[in-house]
Motif scaffolding. Structure first.
Motif, PDB file in Angstrom:
ATOM      1  N   TYR A   1       0.854  -1.190   0.000  1.00  0.00           N
ATOM      2  CA  TYR A   1       0.000   0.000   0.000  1.00  0.00           C
ATOM      3  C   TYR A   1       0.888   1.238   0.000  1.00  0.00           C
ATOM      4  O   TYR A   1       1.867   1.303   0.741  1.00  0.00           O
TER       5      TYR A   1
ATOM      6  N   GLU B   1      -4.386  -8.667   4.344  1.00  0.00           N
ATOM      7  CA  GLU B   1      -5.832  -8.545   4.571  1.00  0.00           C
ATOM      8  C   GLU B   1      -6.407  -9.754   5.303  1.00  0.00           C
ATOM      9  O   GLU B   1      -7.318  -9.614   6.119  1.00  0.00           O
TER      10      GLU B   1
ATOM     11  N   THR C   1      -9.876  -2.313   6.395  1.00  0.00           N
ATOM     12  CA  THR C   1      -9.830  -2.064   4.949  1.00  0.00           C
ATOM     13  C   THR C   1     -11.216  -1.722   4.430  1.00  0.00           C
ATOM     14  O   THR C   1     -12.231  -2.057   5.051  1.00  0.00           O
ATOM     15  N   VAL C   2     -11.215  -1.075   3.268  1.00  0.00           N
ATOM     16  CA  VAL C   2     -12.465  -0.723   2.613  1.00  0.00           C
ATOM     17  C   VAL C   2     -12.189  -0.589   1.109  1.00  0.00           C
ATOM     18  O   VAL C   2     -11.073  -0.260   0.708  1.00  0.00           O
ATOM     19  N   LYS C   3     -13.201  -0.858   0.317  1.00  0.00           N
ATOM     20  CA  LYS C   3     -13.137  -0.574  -1.118  1.00  0.00           C
ATOM     21  C   LYS C   3     -13.722   0.814  -1.313  1.00  0.00           C
ATOM     22  O   LYS C   3     -14.820   1.106  -0.844  1.00  0.00           O
ATOM     23  N   ASP C   4     -12.973   1.686  -2.001  1.00  0.00           N
ATOM     24  CA  ASP C   4     -13.498   3.027  -2.244  1.00  0.00           C
ATOM     25  C   ASP C   4     -14.402   3.011  -3.483  1.00  0.00           C
ATOM     26  O   ASP C   4     -14.493   1.999  -4.187  1.00  0.00           O
TER      27      ASP C   4
ATOM     28  N   TRP D   1     -14.029   4.017  -6.347  1.00  0.00           N
ATOM     29  CA  TRP D   1     -13.301   3.863  -7.609  1.00  0.00           C
ATOM     30  C   TRP D   1     -12.666   2.480  -7.736  1.00  0.00           C
ATOM     31  O   TRP D   1     -11.887   2.223  -8.642  1.00  0.00           O
ATOM     32  N   GLY D   2     -12.980   1.580  -6.778  1.00  0.00           N
ATOM     33  CA  GLY D   2     -12.501   0.208  -6.848  1.00  0.00           C
ATOM     34  C   GLY D   2     -11.164  -0.048  -6.184  1.00  0.00           C
ATOM     35  O   GLY D   2     -10.632  -1.151  -6.263  1.00  0.00           O
ATOM     36  N   ASN D   3     -10.597   0.970  -5.532  1.00  0.00           N
ATOM     37  CA  ASN D   3      -9.315   0.805  -4.831  1.00  0.00           C
ATOM     38  C   ASN D   3      -9.534   0.217  -3.444  1.00  0.00           C
ATOM     39  O   ASN D   3     -10.513   0.535  -2.780  1.00  0.00           O
ATOM     40  N   THR D   4      -8.600  -0.611  -3.006  1.00  0.00           N
ATOM     41  CA  THR D   4      -8.611  -1.104  -1.629  1.00  0.00           C
ATOM     42  C   THR D   4      -7.773  -0.149  -0.790  1.00  0.00           C
ATOM     43  O   THR D   4      -6.654   0.191  -1.158  1.00  0.00           O
ATOM     44  N   ARG D   5      -8.330   0.285   0.332  1.00  0.00           N
ATOM     45  CA  ARG D   5      -7.659   1.215   1.227  1.00  0.00           C
ATOM     46  C   ARG D   5      -7.553   0.603   2.625  1.00  0.00           C
ATOM     47  O   ARG D   5      -8.441  -0.130   3.039  1.00  0.00           O
TER      48      ARG D   5
ATOM     49  N   LYS E   1      -1.252  -1.159  -7.565  1.00  0.00           N
ATOM     50  CA  LYS E   1      -1.719  -2.052  -8.646  1.00  0.00           C
ATOM     51  C   LYS E   1      -0.590  -2.454  -9.541  1.00  0.00           C
ATOM     52  O   LYS E   1       0.371  -1.833  -9.703  1.00  0.00           O
TER      53      LYS E   1
END
Length: 188
Positions: free
Chosen positions: A22, A58, A134-137, A139-143, A188
């Motif tokens: 990350y 994760e 974690t969360v998916k934003d 725009w499809g990104n994992t944060r 990515k």
């Protein structure tokens, strides 16, 4: 024996599938601090320019590695005169030591152990670690969200400036409290 080796290899491989690198999203992160002034109040500040990356698993929800670097010249206490003084040799000596670096050594429970280099001096530090998950934003990104907090003694790093007060005590406390909020985006 073959089955044991095969089983261990598959566990290691499956763990690696869930770990990712990350990059710190500086626009949604903060590297802050506070220090007692005149023994009666706190001065707060932050660094506006920093970068870093970390490896996070994760599946096990564990921080595996972290490296961060801060630009000392980006110090911001909302007071230009004080910021200029903090960059001088009394404090950070920013012309000679223009960055601060942190490298994670290990994580145990809710503690992050690492090496902090400030003003050319490297010391072991222990920080409280809060894993915000974690969360998916949209725009499809994992944060991933992490928070690190703790204390260091600035004298240990050569930041020795001080003035003794008439009533006792000193103008600037030796203990600096750290408050670091990190949001990372899966590379990515």
């Amino acid at each position: 024996m073959k089955f044991l080796k095969l089983g261990l290899a598959s566990v290691i491989a499956s763990t690696a599938l869930f770990a990712g690198t990350y990059n710190v999203d500086a626009s949604h992160s903060n590297v802050g601090f506070k220090v007692k002034h005149m023994m009666i109040s706190n001065v707060v500040g932050k660094f506006d320019t920093f970068n870093g990356s970390f490896e996070y698993d994760e599946k096990t929800k564990t921080l595996k590695s972290l490296v961060g670097e801060i630009d000392v010249n980006s110090i911001n206490t909302e007071n230009a005169k004080r910021d200029a003084h903090l960059k001088e040799s009394d404090f950070f000596a920013a012309k000679e030591f223009n960055n601060i670096k942190f490298v994670l050594s290990k994580v145990e429970d809710d503690k992050a152990y690492g090496k902090l280099t400030l003003r050319g001096v490297t010391k072991d530090v222990v920080l409280d670690l809060e894993n915000n998950g974690t969360v998916k934003d949209p725009w499809g990104n994992t944060r991933v969200g992490l928070a690190l907090s703790g204390k260091i003694n600035r004298i240990d790093y050569g930041l020795k400036y001080n003035t003794v007060l008439e009533a006792g005590g000193v103008a600037v406390d030796e203990i600096v409290k750290l408050d670091i909020q990190l949001e990372g985006i899966l590379a990515k």
